[in-house]
Design a protein around this motif. Sequence first.
Motif, PDB file in Angstrom:
ATOM      1  N   ASP A   1      -4.224  -7.372 -12.203  1.00 30.58           N
ATOM      2  CA  ASP A   1      -4.273  -6.330 -13.224  1.00 30.58           C
ATOM      3  C   ASP A   1      -5.666  -5.991 -13.741  1.00 30.58           C
ATOM      4  OD1 ASP A   1      -1.570  -5.709 -13.316  1.00 30.58           O
ATOM      5  OD2 ASP A   1      -1.166  -7.588 -14.387  1.00 30.58           O
ATOM      6  N   MET A   2      -6.707  -6.419 -13.036  1.00 30.47           N
ATOM      7  CA  MET A   2      -8.037  -6.110 -13.555  1.00 30.47           C
ATOM      8  C   MET A   2      -9.070  -5.935 -12.437  1.00 30.47           C
ATOM      9  SD  MET A   2      -9.883  -8.056 -16.648  1.00 30.47           S
ATOM     10  CE  MET A   2      -9.554  -7.227 -18.133  1.00 30.47           C
ATOM     11  N   LYS A   3      -9.851  -4.865 -12.562  1.00 28.44           N
ATOM     12  CA  LYS A   3     -10.964  -4.668 -11.631  1.00 28.44           C
ATOM     13  C   LYS A   3     -12.219  -4.345 -12.433  1.00 28.44           C
ATOM     14  CE  LYS A   3      -8.625  -2.938  -7.528  1.00 28.44           C
ATOM     15  NZ  LYS A   3      -8.870  -4.052  -6.603  1.00 28.44           N
ATOM     16  N   PHE A   4     -13.321  -4.993 -12.043  1.00 30.00           N
ATOM     17  CA  PHE A   4     -14.620  -4.703 -12.655  1.00 30.00           C
ATOM     18  C   PHE A   4     -15.433  -3.892 -11.647  1.00 30.00           C
ATOM     19  CE2 PHE A   4     -13.201  -8.506 -14.752  1.00 30.00           C
ATOM     20  CZ  PHE A   4     -13.618  -8.354 -16.068  1.00 30.00           C
ATOM     21  N   ILE A   5     -15.896  -2.740 -12.095  1.00 30.31           N
ATOM     22  CA  ILE A   5     -16.710  -1.897 -11.208  1.00 30.31           C
ATOM     23  C   ILE A   5     -18.062  -1.676 -11.869  1.00 30.31           C
ATOM     24  CG2 ILE A   5     -16.955   0.430 -10.233  1.00 30.31           C
ATOM     25  CD1 ILE A   5     -13.839   0.506 -10.223  1.00 30.31           C
TER      26      ILE A   5
ATOM     27  N   TYR B   1      -3.008   3.331  -4.811  1.00 31.48           N
ATOM     28  CA  TYR B   1      -3.492   3.189  -3.434  1.00 31.48           C
ATOM     29  C   TYR B   1      -5.029   3.201  -3.417  1.00 31.48           C
ATOM     30  CZ  TYR B   1      -4.141   4.117   1.520  1.00 31.48           C
ATOM     31  OH  TYR B   1      -4.536   4.046   2.826  1.00 31.48           O
ATOM     32  N   ASP B   2      -5.605   4.142  -4.178  1.00 27.71           N
ATOM     33  CA  ASP B   2      -7.075   4.222  -4.221  1.00 27.71           C
ATOM     34  C   ASP B   2      -7.689   2.946  -4.774  1.00 27.71           C
ATOM     35  OD1 ASP B   2      -7.366   6.674  -3.084  1.00 27.71           O
ATOM     36  OD2 ASP B   2      -7.361   7.775  -4.987  1.00 27.71           O
ATOM     37  N   ALA B   3      -7.065   2.366  -5.794  1.00 29.20           N
ATOM     38  CA  ALA B   3      -7.613   1.143  -6.391  1.00 29.20           C
ATOM     39  C   ALA B   3      -7.546  -0.001  -5.391  1.00 29.20           C
ATOM     40  CB  ALA B   3      -6.849   0.788  -7.658  1.00 29.20           C
ATOM     41  N   LEU B   4      -6.419  -0.086  -4.670  1.00 20.72           N
ATOM     42  CA  LEU B   4      -6.257  -1.201  -3.730  1.00 20.72           C
ATOM     43  C   LEU B   4      -7.185  -1.082  -2.523  1.00 20.72           C
ATOM     44  CD1 LEU B   4      -2.370  -1.625  -3.788  1.00 20.72           C
ATOM     45  CD2 LEU B   4      -4.063  -2.916  -5.049  1.00 20.72           C
TER      46      LEU B   4
ATOM     47  N   TYR C   1      -8.322   6.538 -17.414  1.00 18.85           N
ATOM     48  CA  TYR C   1      -7.968   7.349 -16.246  1.00 18.85           C
ATOM     49  C   TYR C   1      -9.174   7.300 -15.311  1.00 18.85           C
ATOM     50  CZ  TYR C   1      -6.946  11.460 -13.386  1.00 18.85           C
ATOM     51  OH  TYR C   1      -6.711  12.289 -12.319  1.00 18.85           O
ATOM     52  N   TRP C   2      -8.938   7.431 -14.002  1.00 18.03           N
ATOM     53  CA  TRP C   2     -10.066   7.496 -13.066  1.00 18.03           C
ATOM     54  C   TRP C   2      -9.623   8.195 -11.792  1.00 18.03           C
ATOM     55  CZ3 TRP C   2     -10.970   4.649  -8.331  1.00 18.03           C
ATOM     56  CH2 TRP C   2      -9.883   3.855  -7.924  1.00 18.03           C
ATOM     57  N   GLU C   3     -10.570   8.696 -11.053  1.00 16.06           N
ATOM     58  CA  GLU C   3     -10.224   9.343  -9.780  1.00 16.06           C
ATOM     59  C   GLU C   3     -11.321   9.088  -8.746  1.00 16.06           C
ATOM     60  OE1 GLU C   3      -9.487  13.177 -11.386  1.00 16.06           O
ATOM     61  OE2 GLU C   3     -11.597  13.653 -11.670  1.00 16.06           O
ATOM     62  N   VAL C   4     -10.902   9.149  -7.492  1.00 17.61           N
ATOM     63  CA  VAL C   4     -11.864   8.967  -6.400  1.00 17.61           C
ATOM     64  C   VAL C   4     -12.365  10.331  -5.960  1.00 17.61           C
ATOM     65  CG1 VAL C   4     -12.070   8.316  -3.971  1.00 17.61           C
ATOM     66  CG2 VAL C   4     -10.856   6.827  -5.547  1.00 17.61           C
ATOM     67  N   ASN C   5     -13.687  10.492  -5.840  1.00 20.00           N
ATOM     68  CA  ASN C   5     -14.244  11.739  -5.302  1.00 20.00           C
ATOM     69  C   ASN C   5     -14.304  11.656  -3.779  1.00 20.00           C
ATOM     70  OD1 ASN C   5     -15.434  11.050  -8.025  1.00 20.00           O
ATOM     71  ND2 ASN C   5     -15.872  13.231  -7.893  1.00 20.00           N
TER      72      ASN C   5
ATOM     73  N   LEU D   1       0.837  -1.197   0.000  1.00 19.17           N
ATOM     74  CA  LEU D   1       0.000   0.000   0.000  1.00 19.17           C
ATOM     75  C   LEU D   1       0.877   1.255   0.000  1.00 19.17           C
ATOM     76  CD1 LEU D   1      -2.912  -0.914   2.464  1.00 19.17           C
ATOM     77  CD2 LEU D   1      -3.035  -0.627   0.003  1.00 19.17           C
ATOM     78  N   GLU D   2       1.962   1.243   0.806  1.00 13.57           N
ATOM     79  CA  GLU D   2       2.868   2.391   0.856  1.00 13.57           C
ATOM     80  C   GLU D   2       3.465   2.645  -0.525  1.00 13.57           C
ATOM     81  OE1 GLU D   2       3.532   4.845   2.971  1.00 13.57           O
ATOM     82  OE2 GLU D   2       1.847   3.918   4.020  1.00 13.57           O
ATOM     83  N   GLU D   3       3.911   1.541  -1.167  1.00 12.64           N
ATOM     84  CA  GLU D   3       4.506   1.683  -2.508  1.00 12.64           C
ATOM     85  C   GLU D   3       3.462   2.214  -3.501  1.00 12.64           C
ATOM     86  OE1 GLU D   3       7.623  -1.969  -1.875  1.00 12.64           O
ATOM     87  OE2 GLU D   3       6.028  -2.206  -3.359  1.00 12.64           O
ATOM     88  N   ALA D   4       2.173   1.707  -3.315  1.00 10.85           N
ATOM     89  CA  ALA D   4       1.114   2.116  -4.246  1.00 10.85           C
ATOM     90  C   ALA D   4       0.877   3.623  -4.185  1.00 10.85           C
ATOM     91  CB  ALA D   4      -0.175   1.363  -3.924  1.00 10.85           C
ATOM     92  N   LYS D   5       1.183   4.222  -3.025  1.00 10.62           N
ATOM     93  CA  LYS D   5       0.947   5.670  -2.886  1.00 10.62           C
ATOM     94  C   LYS D   5       1.804   6.461  -3.857  1.00 10.62           C
ATOM     95  CE  LYS D   5      -0.673   5.805   1.861  1.00 10.62           C
ATOM     96  NZ  LYS D   5      -0.326   5.960   3.260  1.00 10.62           N
ATOM     97  N   SER D   6       2.923   5.847  -4.284  1.00 10.28           N
ATOM     98  CA  SER D   6       3.812   6.588  -5.184  1.00 10.28           C
ATOM     99  C   SER D   6       3.345   6.499  -6.646  1.00 10.28           C
ATOM    100  CB  SER D   6       5.240   6.065  -5.055  1.00 10.28           C
ATOM    101  OG  SER D   6       5.237   4.716  -5.479  1.00 10.28           O
ATOM    102  N   ILE D   7       2.328   5.643  -6.900  1.00  8.76           N
ATOM    103  CA  ILE D   7       1.810   5.560  -8.285  1.00  8.76           C
ATOM    104  C   ILE D   7       0.767   6.661  -8.474  1.00  8.76           C
ATOM    105  CG2 ILE D   7       0.652   4.101  -9.991  1.00  8.76           C
ATOM    106  CD1 ILE D   7       1.659   1.679  -8.435  1.00  8.76           C
ATOM    107  N   ILE D   8       1.133   7.643  -9.262  1.00 12.85           N
ATOM    108  CA  ILE D   8       0.215   8.765  -9.487  1.00 12.85           C
ATOM    109  C   ILE D   8      -0.288   8.700 -10.931  1.00 12.85           C
ATOM    110  CG2 ILE D   8      -0.022  11.303  -9.440  1.00 12.85           C
ATOM    111  CD1 ILE D   8       0.728  10.174  -6.704  1.00 12.85           C
TER     112      ILE D   8
END
Length: 551
Positions: free
Chosen positions: A143-147, A168-171, A204-208, A95-102
Motif C-alpha cells: 500500500d505504499m510507494k515512494f517516488i 496497472y500503471d503503479a504496478l 491523484y496521479w497519472e503517467v505521461n 496485473l489484469e485485475e489492476a487494469k480495472s482500477i481507474i
Amino acid sequence: MTEQISLQDTDIVYVDENNGVDDSGNGTRDNPYKTAVYALQVKGGNIKILIQKSPEEGYKDISGAAFKKAKKRVEDLANKAKKEKLIYEKEQKKLEEAKSIILTQDPTLSPASKIKIHDAITNRGKRVKVSGWVHRLRTQGKDMKFIILRDGTGYLQCILTGRLCHTYDALTLSLESTITMYGVITELPPGKMAPDNHELLADYWEVNHKAPGADDAFTNKLNAEADPSVLYEQRHLVIRGETASAVLKVRSRILKAFRDHFDSKGFTEITPPCLVQTQVEGGSTLFELNYYGEKAYLTQSSQLYLETCLPSVGDVYCISESYRAEKSHTRRHLSEYSHLEAEMAFISFEDLLDELEDLICDTIDRVLSHKLTRDLVYQLHPDFKPPERPFMRLDYKDAIQYLKDHDIKKEDGSFFEFGDDIPEAPERAMTDQINRPIFLCRFPAEIKSFYMSRCKDDHRVTESVDVLVPGVGEIVGGSMRISDMQELLEGYKREGIDPAPYYWYTDQRKYGTTEHGGFGLGIERFLAWLLHRDTVKECCLYPRFMGRCLP
Ligand code: 4AD
C-alpha cells in the motif's frame, strides 16, 4: 558399441562431457549431448545413457548413482519451473485485475496549481500539480510507494498510498517514466529525510509516458561500474544523474556570472564567426575544411576578431566555441571547447593582470552568492576555497629556476633551461606544490604566438601570462598584443605566416593603433578546477575529443 545407432530404433542416448553440446546436440554418437540432465529433459526418463568422460575412456554405461542424481535434478528443475509459472500467472492475473482500477480526481478537492519543484517550498500546504521524471522508486508493502520526482529544477519525494498504488500503471512503473502528481506538500516531521525536507502526499496521479522495464530498463543501460567509453556513448542518459546535471547547472550559472561581470564593467559581448581563414595559435591544431572549394578552418580563438572590435564598440568579450585538433588524450584537452575571451584597449600589462585577477575572483564571488549554485559547488567540491587576492606572480625565468630547485626535470632527466616550453606534467607538478593560483608571466617570444608584444626591459620575453591553478594547470592564456605594424609584420615572418589573409588584422595597426591586450579562458578547465572534476570531458554537454563526435 561402434556401430551407428538411430534414436528412433533404440533408447540409447550419447553424452560426451567434454565435446558434447546440449542445445544443438541430438544425442547420437556423432552429435552427443554434454550433460545427462539435458538428455533426460529432452528424451524423457526411459532411456539408456552412454557417457564419455574422456576420449581415452570411451563411452560407458552411466552409473546407477549418476543416473539417479541426474533424474532428481530434472525433477527439481521441473518443479522450480512449475512454481515460477504459477507465480508468473498470479502476477499476470493481478496485473489484469489492476487494469480495472481507474483513478479519478476527487471533485470536492480544490483545483491543483501547476508548479515546478523549485517552487515547492513556497507552495507547501496548497494542492499542487507537479510533472517530472521518476528518479527513484521504492515500494513498501502493498500500500505504499515512494517516488523521487525530478523535473530539472529539483527533486521532490512523492508518496502513493492505498488504491493509488494498486493500478496497472503503479504496478508497472519504471525509472525515468514521466508522471504527473497531484497533492499537498508538507514539511517532514523530525527524524524523516527527503529533499528540501518535505514530501507530496498524492491524492491523484497519472503517467505521461512509461519508460521500458526489463532488459531495456534505464538501469541496464547505465550503472556505476560502467566503462568510461560506455558513459560517453550514453552521455544523453548520464546527464540525468545527480552529478552530471549539477555540473551542467553550475556551468550555466558560471556563464551568467562571467557575463554579469563584464556587463558591470561596460564590456560589449560579441558573437564572432567560427569559420575562418586565418590561424591564431599555430597550424598544428587546425581543423581544416573545404569551404566552397577554398581552404578554411574551424577557429582556434576569436582573439583577432575581438581586437578589430575595440575601435568600434570598445572593450569586448565573447563566449564562443574554439576548436583544436588535439591528437592526444589528456584530462584537460578537448577538440571543441567553450572559450571566454576578452580584449581591452589603452591598457598596460599590469592592468591586464589586474583585470584577470578581478574577473576570476568576482565571478567566483557571484557564483557563490547564489544559494542554489553554492550548494551545488560544495556538493561537488566540499573543500573548495575561493582564491585569495593578490595572486602569486611568477616570471617564466623564475619558474625555470623553481623547477631546478625542486628537482622537477624533463622526460630525458635534464633540467629545463630558459627558452624551453614547460609541458603539462612539470607545470602541474609545480602548480600543485605551490597549491594556489599563479600568474606565470613573461614567456620567451620563440615559444609564444606571433602577435605578442615584447617586454620593454627585456626583448627576449613577451608581455604574456598563463594562469595556472592546482589540479588542472593552465586555465587562461593572455598577453599584450603588438601595436606597431612593422613589428607585427616581423612576427608573421618569424612564424612563417603569409600576411595577405591577415590584411584586416594588420589594418588595426594602421588606422589608430593603441596598446591593447586580452586573454582566453577555457570554461571547461575553469569548471574542472572549481568543481574538482577529474577531466574537462565531464564539464561540457557532449565532449568532443579524438575518436568521439557522438552523441
Ligand atoms: O592559451 P590559448 O591557446 O590562448 C589563446 O587561444 C589566445 N588566443 C586567447 C586570447 O588571448 N584571447 O588558449 C586559451 C585557453 C587555455 O588557457 C585553456 O584554458 C583553453 O583556452 N584551451 C583549451 N581547453 C580545452 N581543450 C583544449 N584543447 C584547449 N586549448 C586551450
